[in-house]
Design a protein around this motif. Structure first.
Motif, PDB file in Angstrom:
ATOM      1  N   ARG A  31     -36.504 -17.431  -6.151  1.00  0.00           N
ATOM      2  CA  ARG A  31     -37.285 -16.386  -5.472  1.00  0.00           C
ATOM      3  C   ARG A  31     -37.119 -15.135  -6.325  1.00  0.00           C
ATOM      4  O   ARG A  31     -36.152 -14.380  -6.126  1.00  0.00           O
ATOM      5  CB  ARG A  31     -36.733 -16.131  -4.062  1.00  0.00           C
ATOM      6  CG  ARG A  31     -37.240 -17.067  -2.977  1.00  0.00           C
ATOM      7  CD  ARG A  31     -36.946 -18.507  -3.198  1.00  0.00           C
ATOM      8  NE  ARG A  31     -37.342 -19.341  -2.066  1.00  0.00           N
ATOM      9  CZ  ARG A  31     -37.727 -20.601  -2.181  1.00  0.00           C
ATOM     10  NH1 ARG A  31     -37.789 -21.185  -3.361  1.00  0.00           N
ATOM     11  NH2 ARG A  31     -38.041 -21.290  -1.111  1.00  0.00           N
ATOM     12  N   ASP A  54     -43.758 -22.612  -1.709  1.00  0.00           N
ATOM     13  CA  ASP A  54     -42.649 -22.121  -0.884  1.00  0.00           C
ATOM     14  C   ASP A  54     -41.976 -20.922  -1.527  1.00  0.00           C
ATOM     15  O   ASP A  54     -41.644 -19.941  -0.855  1.00  0.00           O
ATOM     16  CB  ASP A  54     -41.596 -23.229  -0.738  1.00  0.00           C
ATOM     17  CG  ASP A  54     -41.595 -23.809   0.650  1.00  0.00           C
ATOM     18  OD1 ASP A  54     -42.567 -23.553   1.393  1.00  0.00           O
ATOM     19  OD2 ASP A  54     -40.632 -24.520   0.988  1.00  0.00           O
ATOM     20  N   ASP A  89     -42.006 -17.362   0.219  1.00  0.00           N
ATOM     21  CA  ASP A  89     -40.693 -16.820   0.571  1.00  0.00           C
ATOM     22  C   ASP A  89     -40.455 -15.463  -0.075  1.00  0.00           C
ATOM     23  O   ASP A  89     -39.988 -14.523   0.573  1.00  0.00           O
ATOM     24  CB  ASP A  89     -39.621 -17.780   0.030  1.00  0.00           C
ATOM     25  CG  ASP A  89     -38.832 -18.403   1.149  1.00  0.00           C
ATOM     26  OD1 ASP A  89     -39.353 -18.443   2.268  1.00  0.00           O
ATOM     27  OD2 ASP A  89     -37.705 -18.857   0.874  1.00  0.00           O
ATOM     28  N   THR A  90     -40.778 -15.364  -1.371  1.00  0.00           N
ATOM     29  CA  THR A  90     -40.575 -14.117  -2.111  1.00  0.00           C
ATOM     30  C   THR A  90     -41.398 -12.994  -1.482  1.00  0.00           C
ATOM     31  O   THR A  90     -40.895 -11.883  -1.256  1.00  0.00           O
ATOM     32  CB  THR A  90     -40.993 -14.309  -3.589  1.00  0.00           C
ATOM     33  OG1 THR A  90     -40.261 -15.417  -4.105  1.00  0.00           O
ATOM     34  CG2 THR A  90     -40.712 -13.075  -4.410  1.00  0.00           C
ATOM     35  N   ARG A 118     -45.266 -18.356   7.265  1.00  0.00           N
ATOM     36  CA  ARG A 118     -44.005 -17.688   6.917  1.00  0.00           C
ATOM     37  C   ARG A 118     -44.020 -16.233   7.437  1.00  0.00           C
ATOM     38  O   ARG A 118     -43.009 -15.762   7.977  1.00  0.00           O
ATOM     39  CB  ARG A 118     -43.862 -17.736   5.391  1.00  0.00           C
ATOM     40  CG  ARG A 118     -42.599 -17.178   4.818  1.00  0.00           C
ATOM     41  CD  ARG A 118     -41.403 -18.065   5.107  1.00  0.00           C
ATOM     42  NE  ARG A 118     -40.207 -17.542   4.451  1.00  0.00           N
ATOM     43  CZ  ARG A 118     -39.535 -16.470   4.845  1.00  0.00           C
ATOM     44  NH1 ARG A 118     -39.940 -15.783   5.894  1.00  0.00           N
ATOM     45  NH2 ARG A 118     -38.456 -16.069   4.195  1.00  0.00           N
TER      46      ARG A 118
END
Ligand code: KG4
Ligand code: ZN
Length: 344
Positions: free
Chosen positions: A199, A241, A245-246, A278
């Motif tokens: 990430r 992902d 996520d980042t 997310r």
């Protein structure tokens, strides 16, 4: 006021009519994807020529769908930047000339402001202050929005934009152009946990992004793999992902450091289902509203330009007669609009 919106900054010709009382009346979109696919990316000169071919028919079609004639328009808005200069000039020249012929005001709209305000086309729009996550093919920015036109850049990508990372990663895995949505579709068939990518820049403070290293990680994983369909899907899943996520980690930081009441997501990557899930989970955890435009308003379209233009025209802004475009244009320099948001 009824405003005609024209979008021609890249590879989509978009036209829409927004009415300040009744909201969006009609819109039409023509995508040049098929034209550019054989070259693996947008060819600027071909884009300009295709906008020339498609723009007037789309304007006629949109007017007909709205049951209006040119004389019913009260203003014309067109994307004046940032974007490909030739493509921008097609929309700007057509829009400015049309407004002059109709004796109505014209307004050049900042493409990213269009994206940023698109979520406000919702019947129940979020009110500023909010944090906007702009994720398109050319931009990845976190913006503190205190009002329409009152923007402060909180962070941005130091290299590739999120959409660009999707597109380049898709290309290196052999997926056809435009890669982003294709990679996202492939990722849906992937299994969690088979591959893991980093990430980027989440281990240090700040709200900037960097996605070019992620692309290299994918390249190495892909080259060392058996390249089977399942493996490609697993890699795509891990890449998606990592990006989602980042972006979510930085959104959380931005929300925690300010007075925002909502998170607004805009730009093509905002159509990504994993990112949506997310960010919705993040919003629930932080008790902050998360707003996405419908997927068709996430990617380039004329509606967001008509809407942003209508807000600025209603506040009294307008262009002189010169046809001006700005291929590079900093959004922080835009004038604030002292206006309540009109009805959708
Ligand atoms: O906002 P947009 O339509 O055009 C620009 O202003 O750049 O964004 C296009 C970008 C492309 O990079 C495209 O691959 C990406 O958005 N994109 C997606 C998805 N749909 C479009 N990326 C990931 N997942 C998607 N579902
Ligand atoms: Zn865009």
């Amino acid at each position: 006021m009824r405003v005609l919106g024209i979008e021609t900054s890249c590879d989509e010709t978009g036209v829409a009519i927004h009415d300040s009382q009744r909201g969006l009346l009609a819109q039409a979109l023509y995508s040049q994807i098929a034209l550019h696919a054989q070259y693996g990316g947008v060819v600027p000169e071909l884009a300009s020529r295709d906008h020339v071919r498609k723009l007037l028919p789309l304007i006629r079609q949109t007017l007909a769908e709205a049951g209006l004639t040119l004389g019913d328009l009260g203003g014309v808005a067109y994307t004046a930047g940032p974007g490909l200069v030739g493509a921008l000039l097609v929309g700007a020249a057509t829009g400015r000339a049309l407004a002059w012929a109709l004796n109505v005001p014209a307004i050049g709209v900042h493409h990213m402001e269009g994206h940023l305000l698109a979520p406000l086309l919702d019947p129940d729009p979020p009110a500023p202050p909010f944090v906007a996550l702009l994720v398109s093919g050319g931009h990845t920015q976190l913006v503190d929005v205190q009002g329409v036109g009152d923007y402060r850049l909180l962070g941005e990508t130091l290299d590739d934009a999120a959409g660009e990372a999707f597109d380049k990663t898709a290309k290196l895995m052999g997926l056809p152009y435009p890669g982003g949505p294709q990679l996202a579709a492939l990722a849906e068939r992937g299994r969690a946990g088979v591959f893991t990518f980093s990430r980027p820049m989440t281990d240090r403070p700040g709200l900037d992004f960097s996605f070019s290293g992620l692309k290299t990680q994918v390249m190495l994983a892909f080259e060392r793999s058996d390249r089977s369909e399942q493996t490609c899907a697993d890699i795509a899943h891990a890449f998606q992902d990592a990006v989602a996520d980042t972006l979510a980690i930085k959104c959380e930081r931005a929300l925690k450091q300010g007075n925002a009441r909502a998170l607004v997501v805009a730009g093509g990557v905002g159509a990504n289902r994993r990112l949506r899930a997310r960010l919705l989970a993040l919003g629930e955890r932080l008790r902050v509203r998360v707003c996405f435009p419908p997927p068709e308003l996430c990617t380039d379209n004329g509606a967001m330009i008509a809407f942003a233009g209508a807000l600025r025209l209603a506040a009294g802004a307008s262009e002189p007669l010169a046809i001006t475009v700005q291929p590079r244009w900093d959004m922080a320099g835009l004038a604030a609009v002292p206006q309540p948001v009109p009805a959708k």
